[in-house]
Design a protein around this motif. Structure first.
Motif, PDB file in Angstrom:
ATOM      1  N   TYR A 220       3.676 -36.947  25.149  1.00 39.33           N
ATOM      2  CA  TYR A 220       4.739 -37.510  25.980  1.00 39.33           C
ATOM      3  C   TYR A 220       4.267 -37.771  27.400  1.00 39.33           C
ATOM      4  CZ  TYR A 220       7.445 -35.984  22.034  1.00 39.33           C
ATOM      5  OH  TYR A 220       7.914 -35.824  20.757  1.00 39.33           O
TER       6      TYR A 220
ATOM      7  N   THR B 248      11.329 -42.070  24.400  1.00 38.95           N
ATOM      8  CA  THR B 248      11.909 -40.859  23.841  1.00 38.95           C
ATOM      9  C   THR B 248      13.418 -40.997  23.629  1.00 38.95           C
ATOM     10  OG1 THR B 248      12.349 -39.872  26.006  1.00 38.95           O
ATOM     11  CG2 THR B 248      10.172 -39.457  25.019  1.00 38.95           C
TER      12      THR B 248
ATOM     13  N   HIS C  88       8.821 -40.711  30.160  1.00 34.47           N
ATOM     14  CA  HIS C  88       9.664 -40.713  28.959  1.00 34.47           C
ATOM     15  C   HIS C  88       9.231 -41.668  27.852  1.00 34.47           C
ATOM     16  CE1 HIS C  88      12.093 -38.080  31.353  1.00 34.47           C
ATOM     17  NE2 HIS C  88      12.213 -39.015  32.273  1.00 34.47           N
TER      18      HIS C  88
ATOM     19  N   ASN D 212      12.310 -33.382  20.099  1.00 33.24           N
ATOM     20  CA  ASN D 212      11.104 -34.185  20.301  1.00 33.24           C
ATOM     21  C   ASN D 212      10.048 -33.742  19.297  1.00 33.24           C
ATOM     22  OD1 ASN D 212      11.895 -35.749  22.662  1.00 33.24           O
ATOM     23  ND2 ASN D 212      12.042 -33.755  23.646  1.00 33.24           N
TER      24      ASN D 212
ATOM     25  N   LEU E  73      12.084 -31.804  31.080  1.00 36.03           N
ATOM     26  CA  LEU E  73      13.499 -32.195  31.040  1.00 36.03           C
ATOM     27  C   LEU E  73      14.382 -31.076  31.584  1.00 36.03           C
ATOM     28  CD1 LEU E  73      13.729 -33.989  27.575  1.00 36.03           C
ATOM     29  CD2 LEU E  73      13.592 -35.038  29.860  1.00 36.03           C
TER      30      LEU E  73
ATOM     31  N   ALA F 154      15.259 -40.863  26.873  1.00 36.51           N
ATOM     32  CA  ALA F 154      15.298 -42.148  27.579  1.00 36.51           C
ATOM     33  C   ALA F 154      16.373 -43.054  26.995  1.00 36.51           C
ATOM     34  CB  ALA F 154      13.935 -42.826  27.521  1.00 36.51           C
TER      35      ALA F 154
ATOM     36  N   TYR G 238       7.061 -31.336  27.512  1.00 33.85           N
ATOM     37  CA  TYR G 238       8.047 -32.378  27.818  1.00 33.85           C
ATOM     38  C   TYR G 238       9.456 -31.774  27.881  1.00 33.85           C
ATOM     39  CZ  TYR G 238      10.735 -36.703  27.561  1.00 33.85           C
ATOM     40  OH  TYR G 238      11.624 -37.722  27.811  1.00 33.85           O
TER      41      TYR G 238
END
Length: 129
Positions: A9, A28, A13, A3, A124, A31, A120
Motif C-alpha cells: 500500500y 484501496t 491510498h 485490506n 489510517l 479511498a 497501512y
C-alpha cells in the motif's frame, strides 16, 4: 472491507500487487469510501513511464475529485479500459475487478518502500479513520 495482506500500500491510498515483473495497481477500499461512487476515471496510455509518487490519473465522484499516484517506477503495459467508460467496478470490487493499471517495473525497482496491510491500517488509525 479488510485490506488484503497479499498487497502493498502507498500512503496515498493506492494498492500494488506484484505479479512477476509486473505490478497490478488500484485504489484501496478506504479511498473508494471517501469518494463514494466514482463517476469518471482518467488513466494514462499504455507505454507511459511512471515514477513512484507521480500522478497517473484522476478519479471523480459526485462528492470529490482525487489525483491517482503511482506506487512504483515503471511503464504502463495494460489499462483496465472498461473502467474509463464505467468506473463502478472500482466501487464494487476495489481489490479485484476495480484494478486500474498493470505496470512493468523499471530495472531495479521494488515494492520495498510500500506499506504492508498492517502498516497501512496503522496509518489510517493514526489519521483518525
Amino acid at each position: 472491507m479488510a485490506n488484503p495482506s497479499n498487497l502493498k500500500y502507498a500512503t496515498t491510498h493506492e494498492w500494488a500487487k506484484l505479479d512477476g515483473d509486473t505490478v497490478v495497481v488500484g485504489i484501496t477500499a478506504f479511498a473508494v469510501e471517501q469518494l463514494t461512487e466514482p463517476t469518471y476515471l482518467e488513466l494514462p496510455a499504455v507505454g507511459t513511464a511512471l515514477a513512484p509518487g507521480g500522478k497517473f490519473g484522476v478519479i471523480e465522484s459526485y462528492k470529490s475529485t482525487s489525483d491517482l499516484y503511482s506506487p512504483v517506477a515503471g511503464t504502463v503495459v495494460e489499462r483496465n479500459d472498461p473502467l474509463t467508460g464505467d468506473p463502478k467496478p472500482v466501487y464494487d470490487d476495489a481489490f479485484g475487478a476495480g484494478w486500474m493499471l498493470k505496470i512493468k517495473l523499471s530495472p531495479g525497482a521494488t515494492l520495498d518502500h510500500l506499506l504492508s496491510a498492517e502498516q497501512y491500517d496503522q496509518q489510517l488509525a493514526t489519521e483518525g479513520h
